[in-house]
Design an enzyme around this catalytic site. Sequence first.
Site, short mmCIF file in Angstrom:
data_model
loop_
_atom_site.label_atom_id
_atom_site.label_comp_id
_atom_site.label_asym_id
_atom_site.label_seq_id
_atom_site.Cartn_x
_atom_site.Cartn_y
_atom_site.Cartn_z
N GLY A 6 0.82 -1.22 0.00
CA GLY A 6 0.00 0.00 0.00
C GLY A 6 0.84 1.26 0.00
O GLY A 6 0.54 2.23 -0.71
N CYS A 7 1.91 1.24 0.77
CA CYS A 7 2.78 2.42 0.87
C CYS A 7 3.54 2.65 -0.43
O CYS A 7 3.74 3.80 -0.84
CB CYS A 7 3.74 2.28 2.05
SG CYS A 7 2.86 2.17 3.62
N THR A 8 3.92 1.58 -1.09
CA THR A 8 4.60 1.70 -2.38
C THR A 8 3.63 2.24 -3.43
O THR A 8 3.98 3.14 -4.21
CB THR A 8 5.17 0.34 -2.83
OG1 THR A 8 6.13 -0.08 -1.85
CG2 THR A 8 5.82 0.42 -4.19
N ALA A 50 3.18 5.98 -2.76
CA ALA A 50 4.38 6.73 -3.13
C ALA A 50 4.50 6.83 -4.65
O ALA A 50 4.82 7.91 -5.18
CB ALA A 50 5.62 6.08 -2.53
#
Length: 155
Positions: free
Chosen positions: A44-46, A49
Site C-alpha cells: 500500500g505504501c509503495t 508513493a
Amino acid sequence: MSLDVGTQAPDFTLPTDGNGSVTLSALKGKPVVLYFYPKDDTSGCTAEACQFRDMQPDFSGAEAVIIGLSKDSVASHDKFKKKYELPFMLAADTEGAACEAYGVWVEKSMYGKKYMGIERATFLIDRDGKIAKIWRKVKVPGHGADVLKALAALA
C-alpha cells in the site's frame, strides 16, 4: 490533540533521505502535501508513493512540496526512494513526535491483535502554514488525484 482545517500545522524538523533535513515552517510560501504512511516498501505504501511520484509534474506545477513521512530510518528511506525513483523527500520520524502531533499514531487491529501504528493520512498545508484539507484513513486508489484537486482549489 485534534487538528482541524484552518489551524496552524504543527511544525517539525526531521532528518530526510540523502542526509538532509526538513523544517516545515521553512516551507512557508509554498503549499505542502504532507502524507503519513506506515512502512517503506510495503504494498500500500509503495502504491501511494508511486502515485505521488507519477503525478509529481502536476504537483510541481502548483509549486507544491511533497513530503512522505513514516517512522522508518533514513537508511530505509534511502533504499525505498532509490528503488522506486521517488522525486520527493521522505522524512524519518523515528521518535514519533510528528506522528503524535498530527494524531496519526493510533491503535490498529490486524487479525484481532491490537498494536500501535501510523494511520495513513494526508494533510494539505497552505502557503501560510495552515491546514487546508485533511484526509484520514486514506484509501490509496485515486488519492493522489483527490489531493491534486484540493491543491488546485487553493490557488
